[in-house]
Every structure is written in structure tokens, then in C-alpha cells.
Design an enzyme around this catalytic site. Structure first.
Site, PDB file in Angstrom:
ATOM      1  N   CYS A  16       0.810  -1.209   0.000  1.00  0.00           N
ATOM      2  CA  CYS A  16       0.000   0.000   0.000  1.00  0.00           C
ATOM      3  C   CYS A  16       0.846   1.263   0.000  1.00  0.00           C
ATOM      4  O   CYS A  16       1.977   1.272   0.475  1.00  0.00           O
ATOM      5  CB  CYS A  16      -0.912   0.051   1.234  1.00  0.00           C
ATOM      6  SG  CYS A  16      -2.042  -1.332   1.380  1.00  0.00           S
ATOM      7  N   GLY A  42       1.654   0.113  -4.973  1.00  0.00           N
ATOM      8  CA  GLY A  42       0.430  -0.651  -5.111  1.00  0.00           C
ATOM      9  C   GLY A  42      -0.199  -0.390  -6.456  1.00  0.00           C
ATOM     10  O   GLY A  42      -0.635   0.723  -6.728  1.00  0.00           O
ATOM     11  N   ASN A 117      -1.565   1.581   5.470  1.00  0.00           N
ATOM     12  CA  ASN A 117      -0.409   0.869   4.932  1.00  0.00           C
ATOM     13  C   ASN A 117       0.158   0.011   6.052  1.00  0.00           C
ATOM     14  O   ASN A 117       0.548   0.532   7.096  1.00  0.00           O
ATOM     15  CB  ASN A 117       0.645   1.856   4.425  1.00  0.00           C
ATOM     16  CG  ASN A 117       1.950   1.195   4.006  1.00  0.00           C
ATOM     17  OD1 ASN A 117       3.022   1.778   4.132  1.00  0.00           O
ATOM     18  ND2 ASN A 117       1.877  -0.023   3.506  1.00  0.00           N
ATOM     19  N   GLY A 118       0.195  -1.296   5.835  1.00  0.00           N
ATOM     20  CA  GLY A 118       0.732  -2.191   6.854  1.00  0.00           C
ATOM     21  C   GLY A 118      -0.091  -3.461   6.931  1.00  0.00           C
ATOM     22  O   GLY A 118      -0.828  -3.807   6.007  1.00  0.00           O
ATOM     23  N   TYR A 257      14.550  -1.778  -1.640  1.00  0.00           N
ATOM     24  CA  TYR A 257      13.726  -1.916  -2.831  1.00  0.00           C
ATOM     25  C   TYR A 257      12.438  -1.095  -2.831  1.00  0.00           C
ATOM     26  O   TYR A 257      12.110  -0.473  -3.835  1.00  0.00           O
ATOM     27  CB  TYR A 257      13.365  -3.398  -3.045  1.00  0.00           C
ATOM     28  CG  TYR A 257      12.397  -3.654  -4.180  1.00  0.00           C
ATOM     29  CD1 TYR A 257      12.779  -3.444  -5.500  1.00  0.00           C
ATOM     30  CD2 TYR A 257      11.096  -4.101  -3.930  1.00  0.00           C
ATOM     31  CE1 TYR A 257      11.885  -3.674  -6.548  1.00  0.00           C
ATOM     32  CE2 TYR A 257      10.208  -4.332  -4.971  1.00  0.00           C
ATOM     33  CZ  TYR A 257      10.611  -4.116  -6.281  1.00  0.00           C
ATOM     34  OH  TYR A 257       9.747  -4.336  -7.308  1.00  0.00           O
TER      35      TYR A 257
END
Length: 485
Positions: A16, A42, A117-118, A257
Site C-alpha cells: 500500500c 500498489g 499501509n501495513g 527496494y
């Protein structure tokens, strides 16, 4: 058959990206721009919710931001000076419009929209308890657990109910929440997932990465601190820290990354860190060769660092087409085999007869590495040596990253020698975990209280994993259904 490109299949995926604006005319248009900059986090679906002072407006869609939020009629429908948005990947079984965020609900206190996000690592247990108490879920997302915990909390004020909810969840979360009272941005106490704050004139902006601030012309102010809630009400900004302080453990893979190289994370240039990783890799794993070739695009900064440290020339021995999407039509086995060259192709005249060092950010299943090595062989490379700018990925992530089951991780099944044979390389080496920490300016990885979450490399998970610990083999699909936030 419509299928994901094989080069994209063999990467760890951040699930996300989130972006929020408070106090700006045309807030939704700014959010759409910010989400464009976060598209790499995402690529399956996107959504935006706005608040016009009287009601909430939402538009959610499968697919990229472009094509869904670049139409005037969509942006005009998202009225208001406050808005938040979300881009997402989904794990297996969780691909559905009902899971696209921001999620929205009408609570007793009014509308409540949340972008997350998570991953909440005890979401399954909490969900079971909530359902037994009468909660009716509209999605399979772990994020919806937060909404129900807020709705059922016995505390009086919305802020107290929100804090009560957060104190019941485990795992990783960066959240942007919109209510009629204002906007809230927060990170879990360990700060596993990133979140930054910026300013654009008189408006306040929150984003997963600083690059999204750059795109809208906002000034970076600071990171939202681990365990901090930043509350924005009109022109007022308040900071609240309701959790007991603990040592932060941000995700180390953001540097390897996930983050765009032009982002700044914890006051460090992601690009500079990746170059330093490549230089450290050259020190730890030298090899006699003629060319250093990055696996584009994520391997480029580390390859530059490796080349500069080793003195071996850097060359673009693999050319990537930027006009191929994540999916393409594969009508048969022959075309499926040829399809790998749609996105990456060897620079044949450069490679022929040369000893090549390939630099990539990671090896997950190993399928990409196998194809890349084969591509170099077919282009006439005399030797193919692979160097990886992260330690072996031996463990799955449960904090908002789409990783395969551990049994499908190549490094969980084979040692380096076995992996070398699998990808058919002349040699293979990874940066050490100490070397990765050194590239980040540390002395190495400490035995106690490491500075980062590196569980995918070490198995040292910084939180309890309630759902994973309780999971029985027959419940594997249920876990995948839950882990879509």
C-alpha cells in the site's frame, strides 16, 4: 490468458501507499497527483475519499491511478478541502472492489474514513471476537477491524476510542484517518511502515514517501514519529503520543527496494544508501569480470556503487521497455516463453564474450534470476556472476508486504551453493546482514535491539504474530483473505 508478467511475479511487493491533504482547495486533485508518485507501492487498485464540510465523497476503482483519477468528472465529484487516498496490492484471494481503500463507515460520531499501509498481525482473532459480538463486516480487509474497534469502544470521545482501538492491534500500520472533526495521521509504536508530513502553503500533507510531496510541490517538514498521532483541525496541528515508548524498528527493505530512489527516508537519500549497499557488496563479494550490469530498474543504484568500488565498468547490458504494463496476453506456451523479452532484453553486442556481474536487489522465488542468467547466456556471455544487494530472504513478512509462503522462498529451501545451481550462475553472493547495516551508517547489526525490522532476512520479528501462531494448516486461505491491507 491474462497473466502477470513473470519478471514482476518474483518481487517482494509493498502492499500500500497512502496520501492525505488537509486544508487545500481541490484537495482530491492533489491526492491524485500524490498517488501517481506512490503507484509503485500498489498497482492493483486505488481510491480517494474527500470531505466538503457536510458530507464525504468516495471514488474507488481497480487498476492504476491513471485512467481512474485523471478524468475531470471524477475529480469534480470529490469535493472538499480535505481528502485522502490509497493505492494497493492484494494478497491471494483479496482482490475485490470491497477491499479497495479508503474504507468508510458511518459511526455514531459521524463519518470515518481510513487509509492503511501495513498489516495487523492479530486481525483474525480480533475479527472473530467482533463477529461474535455482532459486528457485520463488509470486506475481508484487516483494516476494517480498526473501524469496528472504534465503533464498539466504550470511551467517550472519538480520539479516545481511536486510541483504544489502536492499543488492541498488533503489527504494522501507518494510517490516515478522516472524520468531521479533522484528519489524523499515525504510525505504529515501532514505526515499521513509513509516513512523512509536509506543508503546501497553509495545507498539511501526509504521504508514505517524500517523493509524493515533491510531486505536488510541498515542503517536507518531518517524519511522523513511531507511536505518534498527528491531529489536524483547521489550522491547528497537535501531536499526541499515547503509547509507551519503545525502540523503533522501521522496515529495512524500504532502503533495499520498496521506496523510490528519489525519496528521503529517515533523513537518508534512498539512492545514496543503495549505492553504498552496492559498494559494500563489492568489498564483501569481489569477482574478476568485464562488466557490471544492473537488473533494471531496481538494481541500478547498487550496480553503480558496485562498479565504482570495484573499478569494473558499469554498462546497461539489459534494456527495459517502459511501455509494457504489468499484464499482457499469453495465448500459448511459445508466446509465454517469448513474453519475458517484452520487458527486458539483453544488449547482445555489449554482452557477447564478456564476464558479466549482474546486480539485483533480492532473490525471492528465484525465477527472475534464472531467466536473467539464461538471457545473458543466450546473448553470449562468457561468465555470469550474480550479486544481490540484500541478504537471503529466508522468512515471510507479516507487516504489509506481499511475500510467498516460506516454503516458496528459494533461500529458505537452499543454501547459496544450491541457489547458484538453481539459477545456473557461475557464482552467487549476497551482501551480509552486517554489511547492509554498515551501508546504512551502522557498525553492523547489533545482537540486541537492532535499529531496523529485518525479519525477512533474520526471522527476528519485532512483534507478536498472534494470527500466524494460531493458524492451523486448514486455515491458510483464511489468512490470505485477511491480509489484504
Amino acid at each position: 490468458m491474462l497473466t502477470t508478467h513473470p519478471f514482476d511475479d518474483d518481487k517482494l511487493r509493498e502492499e500500500c501507499g497512502i496520501f492525505g491533504v488537509s486544508g487545500a482547495e481541490g484537495a482530491a486533485a492533489l491526492v491524485a497527483l500524490g498517488l501517481h508518485a506512490l503507484q509503485h507501492r500498489g498497482q492493483e487498485a486505488a481510491g480517494i475519499t474527500s470531505w466538503d464540510g457536510h458530507q464525504f465523497h468516495t471514488h474507488r476503482a481497480m487498476g492504476h491511478v491513471a485512467g481512474n483519477f485523471d478524468r475531470d468528472e471524477v475529480i469534480r465529484s470529490l469535493q472538499g478541502t480535505t481528502a485522502c487516498g490509497h493505492v494497493r496490492y492484494a494478497t491471494t484471494g483479496g482482490s475485490a472492489i470491497r477491499n479497495v481503500q479508503p474504507l468508510y463507515a458511518e459511526l455514531a460520531s459521524g463519518g470515518f474514513a481510513v487509509a492503511h499501509n501495513g498489516n495487523i498481525s492479530n486481525a483474525m482473532r480480533l475479527r472473530r471476537d467482533l463477529v461474535r459480538r455482532g459486528a457485520i463486516f463488509q470486506s475481508t480487509s484487516d483494516t476494517e477491524v480498526i473501524i469496528h474497534l472504534v465503533a464498539t469502544s466504550q470511551y467517550r470521545t472519538l480520539m479516545d476510542r481511536f486510541i483504544d482501538a489502536l492499543k488492541q492491534v498488533e503489527g504494522a500500520y501507518s494510517l490516515i484517518v478522516m472524520t468531521p472533526e479533522g484528519m489524523i495521521a499515525c504510525r505504529d509504536p515501532l514505526g515499521i511502515r513509513p509516513l512523512v508530513m509536509g506543508k503546501l502553503d497553509d495545507s498539511v500533507i501526509f504521504a508514505s514517501e517524500t517523493v509524493a510531496l515533491d510531486v505536488v510541490g510541498a515542503e517536507y517538514v518531518r517524519d511522523v514519529e513511531p507511536g505518534e498521532l498527528v491531529i489536524v483541525k483547521g489550522s491547528e496541528i497537535h501531536s499526541h503520543k499515547p503509547f509507551a515508548p519503545v525502540s523503533a524498528r522501521p522496515c529495512i527493505f524500504e532502503y533495499v527496494y520498496f521506496s523510490r530512489p528519489d525519496s528521503i527516508s529517515d533523513n537518508r537519500s534512498v539512492y545514496s544508501v543503495r549505492k553504498a549497499i552496492g559498494a559494500q557488496l563489492a568489498i564483501e563479494a569481489p569477482v574478476e569480470a568485464d562488466l557490471v550490469v544492473p537488473v533494471p530498474d531496481s538494481g541500478v543504484p547498487a550496480a553503480i556503487g558496485y562498479a565504482q568500488q570495484s573499478g569494473i565498468p558499469f554498462e546497461l547490458g539489459i534494456i527495459r521497455s517502459h511501455y509494457v504494463g504489468r499484464t499482457f496476453i499469453q495465448p500459448g506456451d511459445k508466446v509465454r516463453h517469448l513474453g519475458v523479452k517484452l520487458k527486458h532484453n539483453a544488449n547482445r553486442e555489449l554482452i557477447k564474450g564478456k564476464r558479466v556481474v549482474l546486480i539485483d536487489d533480492s532473490i525471492v522465488r528465484g525465477t527472475t534470476s534464472l531467466k536473467i542468467v539464461q538471457m545473458m547466456r543466450e546473448a553470449g556471455a562468457a561468465e555470469v556472476h550474480m550479486r544481490i544487494a540484500s541478504p537471503p530472504t529466508r522468512h515471510s513478512c507479516f507487516y504489509g508486504v506481499d511475500t510467498p509462503e516460506r516454503a516458496k522462498l528459494l533461500a529458505a529451501k537452499l543454501d547459496v551453493g544450491g541457489m547458484t545451481d538453481f539459477i545456473h550462475a557461475d557464482s552467487l553472493a549476497f551482501i551480509s546482514i552486517d554489511g547492509l547495516y554498515k551501508a546504512l551508517g551502522e557498525q553492523g547489526r547489533p545482537d540486541i535491539r537492532p535499529k531496523y525490522c529485518d525479519a525477512c532476512f533474520t526471522g527476528d520479528y519485532p512483534t507478536t504474530l498472534t494470527d500466524q501462531d494460531e493458524l492451523q494448516p486448514v486455515d491458510q486461505f483464511a489468512l490470505l483473505e485477511e491480509r489484504v491491507g
